[in-house]
Design an enzyme around this catalytic site. Sequence first.
Site, PDB file in Angstrom:
ATOM      1  NE  ARG A  27      -0.086  -1.215 -13.599  1.00 50.94           N
ATOM      2  CZ  ARG A  27      -1.200  -1.894 -13.848  1.00 50.94           C
ATOM      3  NH1 ARG A  27      -2.181  -1.319 -14.515  1.00 50.94           N
ATOM      4  NH2 ARG A  27      -1.338  -3.135 -13.440  1.00 50.94           N
ATOM      5  CG  ASN A  37       1.464   0.848  -5.077  1.00 51.34           C
ATOM      6  OD1 ASN A  37       2.315   0.072  -4.671  1.00 51.34           O
ATOM      7  ND2 ASN A  37       0.971   0.791  -6.309  1.00 51.34           N
ATOM      8  NE  ARG A  86       3.701   4.297 -13.905  1.00 49.79           N
ATOM      9  CZ  ARG A  86       3.922   3.072 -13.425  1.00 49.79           C
ATOM     10  NH1 ARG A  86       3.329   2.025 -13.981  1.00 49.79           N
ATOM     11  NH2 ARG A  86       4.725   2.888 -12.398  1.00 49.79           N
ATOM     12  CB  SER A  95       3.341  -1.506 -18.916  1.00 48.15           C
ATOM     13  OG  SER A  95       2.497  -0.932 -19.890  1.00 48.15           O
ATOM     14  CB  SER A  97       9.326  -2.796 -13.511  1.00 46.12           C
ATOM     15  OG  SER A  97       8.335  -3.347 -12.680  1.00 46.12           O
ATOM     16  CD  GLN A 118       8.796  -5.400  -4.916  1.00 48.53           C
ATOM     17  OE1 GLN A 118       8.817  -5.943  -6.014  1.00 48.53           O
ATOM     18  NE2 GLN A 118       8.963  -6.079  -3.805  1.00 48.53           N
ATOM     19  NE  ARG A 176      14.916 -33.818   3.643  1.00 44.20           N
ATOM     20  CZ  ARG A 176      14.121 -33.081   2.886  1.00 44.20           C
ATOM     21  NH1 ARG A 176      13.862 -33.454   1.627  1.00 44.20           N
ATOM     22  NH2 ARG A 176      13.560 -31.987   3.336  1.00 44.20           N
TER      23      ARG A 176
END
Length: 421
Positions: A27, A37, A86, A95, A97, A118, A176
């Site tokens: 997007r 992106n 889109r 919105s 994914s 991704q 631990r």
Amino acid sequence: MQELNDNSLEHISNAKRRHIAALILARGGSKGIPLKNIKMLAGVPLIGWVIRAALDSGVFDSVWVSTDHDEIASVARAWGAQVHRRSPEVSKDSSSSLDTIREFCRLNSGVDVICNIQATSPCLHPHHLKEAVECITKEGCDSVFSVVRRHHFRWQEVKDEGCQCTEPLNLNPACRLRRQDWDGELCENGSFYFATKELVKNGLLQGGKMKYFEMKPEYSVDIDVDIDWPVAEQRVRRFGYFGKNKPEVVKLLLCNLSGCLTDGQIYISENGEEMVSINTRDQAGIDMLKKKQVKVIMIEKDPIAKALADKLSQRMSCLILQDVDDKLEKVQELMEEEGLEWKEVAYLGNDEPDVKCLELAGLSAVPVDAPTVTLNHAKYICRNAAGHGVVREFAEYILQLKNGAELNLIHRHVYLDCFRL
């Protein structure tokens, strides 16, 4: 019983084969890092890393980028992906994914399996996708997703202002465990999600017969905010996928003289002598390559004064070929003389005549101020401008890839030797 001929068998095989599509969501309205992106990461647009991995995996019938932004769509196409434009309804901040993936399914009814990759996972490799898709194609899974093993001790979050006490969630404070004594936990790393279209239609990315695909931590890189960027850049230079050609085999760098080594300007003195300006950093970069047995040749399309060419050749300690009208033809001629293949050639160009060489070379780059016609054809876009250290930058990039590949090979040999012992 009627025998099946080859054509019948092929028809049955094609009928059973499902269309597997890769879908990368990108997007334009990213809030953390604007247009992240397509921001350059180690010389490549961020989505370029995963598009290249998806295409080279060979497991997808189609590779798509879903976006609402013209510039992202242009970059996606330049890197070989198709574009799903889109709708505004699934491009809002609210919105999910899954909303976008469901829209994609509705508009592409021929797709049977979707792999949501991704965009912010630049260390994804083709082999990850090849191995994971077999869970769908060979084992009959409905969904497969990537995970990474983490060794984090988790504690209960305190929300009640009246009580500030917390509780351990996955450890015993009295005992631990050391890291080497604990298998850790599997956490989604978000790199990819395979799902059948039936699951997606039902509003799910995970369901039915499920399997996870474990990725090593070095490949599990995610980028959300600005401070993630420099860390991701270092990681991707070491563990990213740079294409089918192996960077360690580069033996020859071909570089444009004008527009790469120089800024393209020619100065003329009072008595008509031609002069150009070069950067000493570029000279050092050429020396670095030669020490690693990488030959460097300068190419110039136009003729320049012999005295100037001789002086430049002497100063840069490399051959200068001038008056080269057809660069592709000349490069192929040089490769034949040197007995080289394209994967062994690095190319630094800056204009339209360089496009074919940029596409074919094992490694290729352009200066940051190169014309748009070349930017989408280079495998690496330098941060520096022509004449201002761009040759040094590309030389460092080549050597970093070569050194990283050699280091990984050494680690692999050490591992195999230890395994044999």
